[in-house]
Design an enzyme around this catalytic site. Structure first.
Site, PDB file in Angstrom:
ATOM      1  N   ASN A 158      -9.568   1.405   2.149  1.00 42.45           N
ATOM      2  CA  ASN A 158      -8.930   1.163   3.689  1.00 42.45           C
ATOM      3  C   ASN A 158      -9.721   2.293   4.664  1.00 42.45           C
ATOM      4  OD1 ASN A 158      -8.047  -1.138   3.109  1.00 42.45           O
ATOM      5  ND2 ASN A 158      -6.090  -0.682   4.020  1.00 42.45           N
TER       6      ASN A 158
ATOM      7  N   PHE B 210      -6.045  -6.586  -1.359  1.00 44.40           N
ATOM      8  CA  PHE B 210      -7.224  -6.395  -0.500  1.00 44.40           C
ATOM      9  C   PHE B 210      -7.259  -7.673   0.290  1.00 44.40           C
ATOM     10  CE2 PHE B 210      -7.946  -3.981  -4.477  1.00 44.40           C
ATOM     11  CZ  PHE B 210      -8.150  -2.565  -3.905  1.00 44.40           C
TER      12      PHE B 210
ATOM     13  N   GLU C  94      -6.031 -10.196   6.903  1.00 44.06           N
ATOM     14  CA  GLU C  94      -5.127 -11.385   7.536  1.00 44.06           C
ATOM     15  C   GLU C  94      -6.253 -12.238   8.234  1.00 44.06           C
ATOM     16  OE1 GLU C  94      -2.233  -9.893  10.456  1.00 44.06           O
ATOM     17  OE2 GLU C  94      -1.731  -8.277   9.372  1.00 44.06           O
TER      18      GLU C  94
ATOM     19  N   CYS D  51      -2.803  -2.395   9.326  1.00 42.19           N
ATOM     20  CA  CYS D  51      -3.148  -1.602   8.032  1.00 42.19           C
ATOM     21  C   CYS D  51      -4.140  -0.440   8.167  1.00 42.19           C
ATOM     22  CB  CYS D  51      -3.918  -2.483   6.911  1.00 42.19           C
ATOM     23  SG  CYS D  51      -2.869  -4.077   6.588  1.00 42.19           S
TER      24      CYS D  51
ATOM     25  N   GLY E 267      -7.820  -2.156  14.670  1.00 43.17           N
ATOM     26  CA  GLY E 267      -6.616  -2.177  15.021  1.00 43.17           C
ATOM     27  C   GLY E 267      -5.905  -2.839  13.667  1.00 43.17           C
TER      28      GLY E 267
ATOM     29  N   THR F  87       0.743  -1.151  -0.100  1.00 44.73           N
ATOM     30  CA  THR F  87       0.034  -0.056  -0.130  1.00 44.73           C
ATOM     31  C   THR F  87       0.892   1.285  -0.025  1.00 44.73           C
ATOM     32  OG1 THR F  87      -1.495  -1.250   1.162  1.00 44.73           O
ATOM     33  CG2 THR F  87      -1.635   1.096   1.129  1.00 44.73           C
TER      34      THR F  87
END
Ligand code: UGA
Length: 481
Positions: free
Chosen positions: A239, A183, A186, A291, A288, A135
């Site tokens: 985001n 995109f 996690e 990212c 959190g 990013t």
């Protein structure tokens, strides 16, 4: 230095791909591409990570990753390398997946991206398509291009396009730069790789367009073709928008508590409107991870740099930062004083499905409670080793436990901070019997209030009706609905 033989091919449809940076994005991307049938070299300048990967043990937890790694180490389609320069020479399509941490100003630190550009410049042995996946702020692709030209040893000392009369012109550098933002979430990185909502490709040449569309065509998902700056901006905007949704619902949640409404029902009620959508309307302790907080700050910084007043995003960030206080206040209201209270903590990872604790709100809450003098018993299914490094155990004050039940033992309240499925499945009657006082403060609205109440808990949650086992509101002094 061992060079990877570069196959001479007219088409790049089966060209070797190099992925630089084998972290949470790079490794799933490399293995995803291998699964699509490509030959992939993965490199990282952290040799210890590469050694672990070569031994079949990723240095972080991501569902399905170990199996896919083992499959493609065996198939020979994935080759991990410590020698980053050799990896660059060996690939025709180079994916940049290195970190873009934030500086104290909030700006993205692009030092690792620049280092890659310089490395590519020195190892441009054939046509290469350089693809940004990390990013990065808009116009980074332009800098990449300029840097590759600037640091190429064969380049004329004059600016590209100029020439010295009579001197042979240097061969034009044969490369393209593209932006193909990721995109991947996690905990769902492989699922997102194989089933993306869309694939964004920012390209500036027909060749780059063809290579990337062919590469992703097996996924049969919509491809959004743009120029590079637009693709870069799409990633930051996505985001930033998702963070905005979370802060929005968190404020709605606070309001629900005041007027006796239920935020889960509000989220459903607005989320079923297809213009709004149901996702990222989960109220709780806030967002959190590596990212959202970083990307939001970088986007705010980009806007400021260009004189655009995007104060909306500053408010999104402020709302998120206040969630720690909102939650700690809830705990205090539930148990009265915090000093010396034994609190069980369920969940340390910034979300479920990962062992990542970077910018985890849960850890900020743990720190705040520790500062208040509470005695903490912590458990997370995956994130204990990383949490222990960040926050070492302190005898009698902070204990890492072997299970959720152990964390509950002797506790005067149990705090749910990460929405692991394992916690949803807990035997609540057993948990209750282990605790000194059965108070459950649910920072993620994971539990069904009726089930928790029936199990004999006082239940405190976020933006929903709270009540004790006898049907009374859990904490005295609050307005009744
Ligand atoms: C996020 C994006 O979702 C990915 O699309 C993107 O590729 C990735 O960042 C990135 O930029 O690399 P990730 O950070 O893995 O992915 O996690 P998310 O699932 O987006 O969750 C972020 C935070 O928001 C977590 O702390 C989560 O608990 C919180 N969250 C999420 C909520 O508080 N409420 C929600 O409804 C959803």
């Amino acid at each position: 230095m061992n060079d990877i033989p570069v196959p001479q091919k007219k088409s790049l449809d089966d060209a070797t791909i190099t992925v630089l940076g084998l972290g949470h994005i790079g490794l799933p991307t490399a293995l995803g591409l291998a699964e699509l049938g490509r030959r992939v070299i993965g490199a990282d300048d952290d040799a210890s990570k590469v050694r672990l990967i070569r031994a079949g043990q990723p240095h972080f937890y991501e569902p399905g990753l170990t199996d896919l790694l083992s499959k493609h180490l065996k198939s020979g389609r994935f080759q991990p390398l410590e020698d980053v320069a050799a990896a660059v020479r060996g690939g025709s399509i180079i994916f940049i997946c290195v970190g873009t941490p934030q500086k104290t100003s909030g700006q993205a630190d692009l030092a690792q991206v620049e280092a890659v550009a310089r490395l590519v410049a020195r190892n441009l042995n054939e046509y290469k398509l350089i693809v940004e996946k990390s990013t990065v702020p808009a116009i980074t692709a332009q800098w990449l291009k300029r840097t590759i030209v600037r640091y190429n040893p064969g380049r004329s000392p004059l600016a590209a396009g100029e020439s010295t009369p009579g001197a042979p012109s240097p061969a034009p550098l044969d490369f393209d730069v593209a932006s193909n933002p990721e995109f991947l979430r996690e905990g769902k990185a492989l699922e997102d790789f194989f089933h993306p909502d869309r694939i964004v490709c920012g390209v500036e040449s027909e060749r780059a367009r063809e290579i990337l569309t062919n590469l992703y065509s097996p996924l049969q998902r919509p491809i959004v073709l743009t120029n590079t700056s637009t693709a870069e901006l799409i990633k930051h905007a996505a985001n930033a928008f998702l963070s905005t949704k979370i802060s929005f619902i968190n404020m709605v949640s606070d309001l629900c508590e005041k007027v006796g409404a239920d935020v889960s029902a509000v989220a459903r009620g607005i989320g079923l409107d297809s213009r709004i959508g149901p996702q990222f309307l989960g109220a709780g302790i806030g967002y959190g991870g590596y990212c959202f907080p970083k990307d939001l700050r970088a986007f705010i910084h980009l806007a400021e740099e260009h004189g655009v007043d995007f104060s909306l995003l500053q408010e999104v960030e402020r709302i998120n930062q206040r969630r720690v206080d909102v939650f700690v206040r809830k705990v205090r209201q539930a148990v009265w004083t915090l000093q010396g209270k034994t609190l069980g903590i369920l969940g340390l990872a910034f979300k479920s499905g990962t062992d990542d604790i970077r910018e985890a709100v849960s850890l900020k809450i743990v720190q705040a409670l520790r500062n208040e003098g509470s005695i903490l018993r912590l458990y997370d299914p995956q994130a204990m080793p990383s949490a222990q490094r960040e926050l070492p155990a302190a005898p009698g004050r902070l204990t890492y436990c072997s299970s959720a039940y152990e964390a509950a033992r002797g506790a005067q309240a149990l705090l749910l901070l990460t929405e692991w499925e394992e916690f949803r499945q807990l035997d609540l009657a057993r948990v209750r019997n282990l605790m000194e006082v059965p108070v459950l403060v649910d920072g993620r609205n994971l539990f069904d209030p009726d089930a928790v109440r029936q199990a004999g808990f006082e239940y405190v949650c976020m933006g929903r009706e709270e009540a004790g086992p006898d049907g009374l509101r859990a904490h005295p002094g609050k307005a009744t609905a």
